[in-house]
Write a protein that holds these residues in place. Sequence first.
Motif, PDB file in Angstrom:
ATOM      1  N   UNK A  41      24.850  18.577 -24.973  1.00 23.29           N
ATOM      2  CA  UNK A  41      26.321  18.026 -24.439  1.00 23.29           C
ATOM      3  C   UNK A  41      27.269  18.416 -25.643  1.00 23.29           C
ATOM      4  N   UNK A  42      26.990  18.063 -26.901  1.00 19.85           N
ATOM      5  CA  UNK A  42      27.812  18.462 -28.049  1.00 19.85           C
ATOM      6  C   UNK A  42      28.118  19.962 -28.048  1.00 19.85           C
ATOM      7  N   UNK A  43      27.067  20.772 -27.874  1.00 21.57           N
ATOM      8  CA  UNK A  43      27.230  22.296 -28.044  1.00 21.57           C
ATOM      9  C   UNK A  43      28.089  22.826 -26.818  1.00 21.57           C
ATOM     10  N   UNK A  44      27.810  22.098 -25.746  1.00 20.86           N
ATOM     11  CA  UNK A  44      28.360  22.731 -24.526  1.00 20.86           C
ATOM     12  C   UNK A  44      29.998  22.337 -24.460  1.00 20.86           C
ATOM     13  N   UNK A  45      30.167  21.149 -25.095  1.00 19.76           N
ATOM     14  CA  UNK A  45      31.643  20.895 -25.308  1.00 19.76           C
ATOM     15  C   UNK A  45      32.466  21.803 -26.165  1.00 19.76           C
ATOM     16  N   UNK A  46      31.758  22.013 -27.321  1.00 21.63           N
ATOM     17  CA  UNK A  46      32.571  23.190 -28.097  1.00 21.63           C
ATOM     18  C   UNK A  46      32.571  24.495 -27.619  1.00 21.63           C
ATOM     19  N   UNK A  47      31.683  24.970 -26.589  1.00 20.54           N
ATOM     20  CA  UNK A  47      31.545  26.181 -25.972  1.00 20.54           C
ATOM     21  C   UNK A  47      32.454  26.173 -24.879  1.00 20.54           C
ATOM     22  N   UNK A  48      32.738  25.005 -24.270  1.00 21.34           N
ATOM     23  CA  UNK A  48      33.563  24.833 -23.092  1.00 21.34           C
ATOM     24  C   UNK A  48      35.091  24.835 -23.556  1.00 21.34           C
ATOM     25  N   UNK A  49      35.280  24.166 -25.072  1.00 18.13           N
ATOM     26  CA  UNK A  49      36.514  24.340 -25.323  1.00 18.13           C
ATOM     27  C   UNK A  49      36.973  25.639 -25.716  1.00 18.13           C
ATOM     28  N   UNK A  50      36.312  26.422 -26.380  1.00 14.70           N
ATOM     29  CA  UNK A  50      36.545  28.022 -26.552  1.00 14.70           C
ATOM     30  C   UNK A  50      36.586  28.635 -25.355  1.00 14.70           C
ATOM     31  N   UNK A  51      35.873  28.268 -24.230  1.00 18.57           N
ATOM     32  CA  UNK A  51      36.064  29.221 -23.167  1.00 18.57           C
ATOM     33  C   UNK A  51      37.455  28.869 -22.449  1.00 18.57           C
ATOM     34  N   UNK A  52      37.865  27.669 -22.429  1.00 21.45           N
ATOM     35  CA  UNK A  52      39.104  27.372 -21.949  1.00 21.45           C
ATOM     36  C   UNK A  52      40.319  28.225 -22.585  1.00 21.45           C
ATOM     37  N   UNK A  53      40.223  28.196 -24.199  1.00 24.77           N
ATOM     38  CA  UNK A  53      41.269  29.287 -24.817  1.00 24.77           C
ATOM     39  C   UNK A  53      40.872  30.668 -24.383  1.00 24.77           C
ATOM     40  N   UNK A  54      39.719  30.845 -24.250  1.00 27.02           N
ATOM     41  CA  UNK A  54      39.309  32.704 -23.845  1.00 27.02           C
ATOM     42  C   UNK A  54      40.155  32.733 -22.438  1.00 27.02           C
ATOM     43  N   UNK A  55      40.009  31.955 -21.570  1.00 26.93           N
ATOM     44  CA  UNK A  55      40.402  32.129 -20.202  1.00 26.93           C
ATOM     45  C   UNK A  55      41.685  32.152 -20.132  1.00 26.93           C
TER      46      UNK A  55
END
Length: 313
Positions: A41-55
């Motif tokens: 969950x913690x790692x996915x939260x970081x990945x999702x945050x950066x994915x938001x920025x990339x999108x």
Amino acid sequence: MTALLFGILTIALVGPIPQALAHASWPLYAPRAAMTLWQAVALAAVLSAFSTGLAIAANLLSPGVNGAPTTNPFDEVERLGWFLWTVYVIVFALTLLVGAKLIYSIVRVGVRTRARRNQHRMLIDLVDRVDRHRERGRDIRVLDVPAPLAYCLPGLRGSRVVLSEGVLNRLTDDELSAVIEHERAHLRARHDLVLEAFIALHEAFPRFVRSRSALGAVELLAEALADDQAAHATAPATVGRALVACADATAPRGTMAVGGPTTLVRVRRLCDVRPLPLVSTTAYLLAVAILVVPTLAVAIPWLTELRRLVAHM
């Protein structure tokens, strides 16, 4: 739409999902699977945050009407509209801020914790009673103080299990073995690194979205895992008695004590061992899904775009 979905997923992974997981009762009876799920969950939260920025970056830098990248920001404003463009820019800035703060938190927590531990390690090596219990291992340090102390001190230069005369006077030989095994379980599993990562993640995200109970839940799981190792080496009843005897034991910051405010919960758990294989399997599958789905959602569109660009070269 992709940025919106990733944004919602990020907020869910740092707020409601950790809150619900922290208040669930099953993790105490499947601590290893629950710890894996927490880390996912913690790692996915970081990945999702950066994915938001990339999108968002992809939307802001998308090709113009003729297929060429736009260089005039007013063209993007006209294409997206003022409101949507402003939201994109604000969220993108917040993503950059979270990323920078996460890196800063990881470095700060790591440097601060190791400096404190190095200083503490030198101190206990100086005041150690070398004539007491050295036969139990070279990592044991005994302090000649009446206050109850029982904790471990991780470190690359040599870990320590620190005990006080106050604790030694309370415990039988079996209970002392259980306490030592508990602390060594922390050291072997490097629970300190897991807790440092969660502390850094907790400090990185804004207060209005992060869950306050996540760090406490992970700390409890780390103690439960160490209790299980100690119970396997001795007996659950022995570990329970040792926990009660060390309930008021304290420890300096940056260390992990055997006692503490969670003692009652852990003793009850040891008295009510309920293996949950189905729950553990489900938790492991959820951990994989939480990591794989956001990763694929990011990777597939970018790989498709890269393939399209290569094909037109």
